[in-house]
Design a protein around this motif. Sequence first.
Motif, PDB file in Angstrom:
ATOM      1  N   ALA A  22       0.832  -1.208   0.000  1.00  0.00           N
ATOM      2  CA  ALA A  22       0.000   0.000   0.000  1.00  0.00           C
ATOM      3  C   ALA A  22       0.862   1.252   0.000  1.00  0.00           C
ATOM      4  O   ALA A  22       0.552   2.240  -0.671  1.00  0.00           O
ATOM      5  CB  ALA A  22      -0.925  -0.007   1.217  1.00  0.00           C
ATOM      6  N   GLN A  46      -5.784   9.770  -2.354  1.00  0.00           N
ATOM      7  CA  GLN A  46      -4.538   9.029  -2.153  1.00  0.00           C
ATOM      8  C   GLN A  46      -4.222   8.879  -0.666  1.00  0.00           C
ATOM      9  O   GLN A  46      -3.800   7.810  -0.209  1.00  0.00           O
ATOM     10  CB  GLN A  46      -3.396   9.738  -2.884  1.00  0.00           C
ATOM     11  CG  GLN A  46      -3.513   9.658  -4.398  1.00  0.00           C
ATOM     12  CD  GLN A  46      -2.508  10.537  -5.105  1.00  0.00           C
ATOM     13  OE1 GLN A  46      -1.551  11.007  -4.506  1.00  0.00           O
ATOM     14  NE2 GLN A  46      -2.715  10.761  -6.384  1.00  0.00           N
ATOM     15  N   ILE A  93      -6.350   6.178   0.922  1.00  0.00           N
ATOM     16  CA  ILE A  93      -5.770   4.838   0.728  1.00  0.00           C
ATOM     17  C   ILE A  93      -4.654   4.603   1.745  1.00  0.00           C
ATOM     18  O   ILE A  93      -4.567   3.545   2.383  1.00  0.00           O
ATOM     19  CB  ILE A  93      -5.238   4.680  -0.705  1.00  0.00           C
ATOM     20  CG1 ILE A  93      -6.392   4.730  -1.712  1.00  0.00           C
ATOM     21  CG2 ILE A  93      -4.474   3.361  -0.852  1.00  0.00           C
ATOM     22  CD1 ILE A  93      -5.946   4.801  -3.155  1.00  0.00           C
ATOM     23  N   SER A 119      -4.954   1.859   4.948  1.00  0.00           N
ATOM     24  CA  SER A 119      -3.964   0.778   5.043  1.00  0.00           C
ATOM     25  C   SER A 119      -3.247   0.831   6.383  1.00  0.00           C
ATOM     26  O   SER A 119      -3.047  -0.203   7.041  1.00  0.00           O
ATOM     27  CB  SER A 119      -2.946   0.891   3.898  1.00  0.00           C
ATOM     28  OG  SER A 119      -3.571   0.751   2.650  1.00  0.00           O
TER      29      SER A 119
END
Length: 382
Positions: free
Chosen positions: A13, A55, A58, A62
């Motif tokens: 990730a 972004q 994400i 993670s």
Amino acid sequence: MKRLKIRKKYTKAMIMFICLTLGLIINIYINKKAYFNEDSVVTKIIDKEDEIKNQYQILLESLFDYRNEALLGKNEEMLKELYDIDKKTGLWAYEHEFKKMKYLENWSSKQGVKFNDIKTRVKIKKVKEKEEDLYGIICTVSTEYKYSYENQKNKTNIFRIGTYHYLNVKIKDNQYIITKEWYTDPFADSLNLENIKSEDIRNYILCQDVKNIELTSEQKKAINYAHRYCGAAADEEYGFKFNQNYKNFNPDGGDCANFASQIMYESGRFKKNSIWNYSNGDGTKAWVNAQGFKSYIVNSGRGYLIAKGIYQDIYKQAYDLKPGDFVGYEKGGRITHVSTVTGLDSRGYPLVTCHNTDRLLVPWDLGWSDKSIKYHLIKVNY
């Protein structure tokens, strides 16, 4: 082996995030003329801000899911990897999460349950580069917990907790770590289960069954309203928002009583009056204050006290709570929080929904298990 697998997932990730960031920088450089065309500059900036937020969403999902794996596995070293413990703020953030890990372990032992999964959804509000490789992030976090009882392993119970975070992350050794994190933690008022006779309580809870409950149309409306407007704990389709027709009293000290009052009023069962009232962006003490709300409901005849006391003295009577009833939490001689019962789990354990730290169908004592806390179990006359 599992830890290695999780590390690979987290590293993957991070690599994906770095590649996306580099791609964004290259794209801006190649198309820099377009970004400064007079007609398109605002749209381009907004689009790129949204792309950056996506972004970082994400990235943080993670990172938080890696932390969730550490909490599930009770893995202290794995948890520690996510923090810069050489900084005081990073160390404090780590110590708080470690304390939470121990609390969840103690509570699940008392309850006779096992947490099977914890997943996080993040909504980024703001990202700012504070200095090279150090970013400040403001975000809304919705964390979903799944648990099963020891003697009901095939039945999964789900609850959700919503929190509002400010954190700093930085790149160290090619991965992002937390150097600071602040949020209103739903477990901050608990963390002392050692003095509870867990075995007796666990045995009692594991023997309970769900009772058939017939809800009135008003109770159903109350539940639906509570689940829709419980903020960061609600289903994502509702935007993690409170009802915009009411003021958010969190900046004034808390929104729990305001939300409990809304739930009762929006059910259609209870009318406003001179004592219990909300209008023009303001509410009476009985509407917005936790102590005032509890006193009004009991003294007005709209509800009555089922039981009052510390957890081990009243947990059996809590099974008399039904959707639409509420729990008051007393600290230092005053009610400081109220939550509305909106469901029962697979063993009939009451589940509450509320504001402040936003909760959706959370076991009624989770996060409030300290022996200094007294509970007021209130039946509402629907």
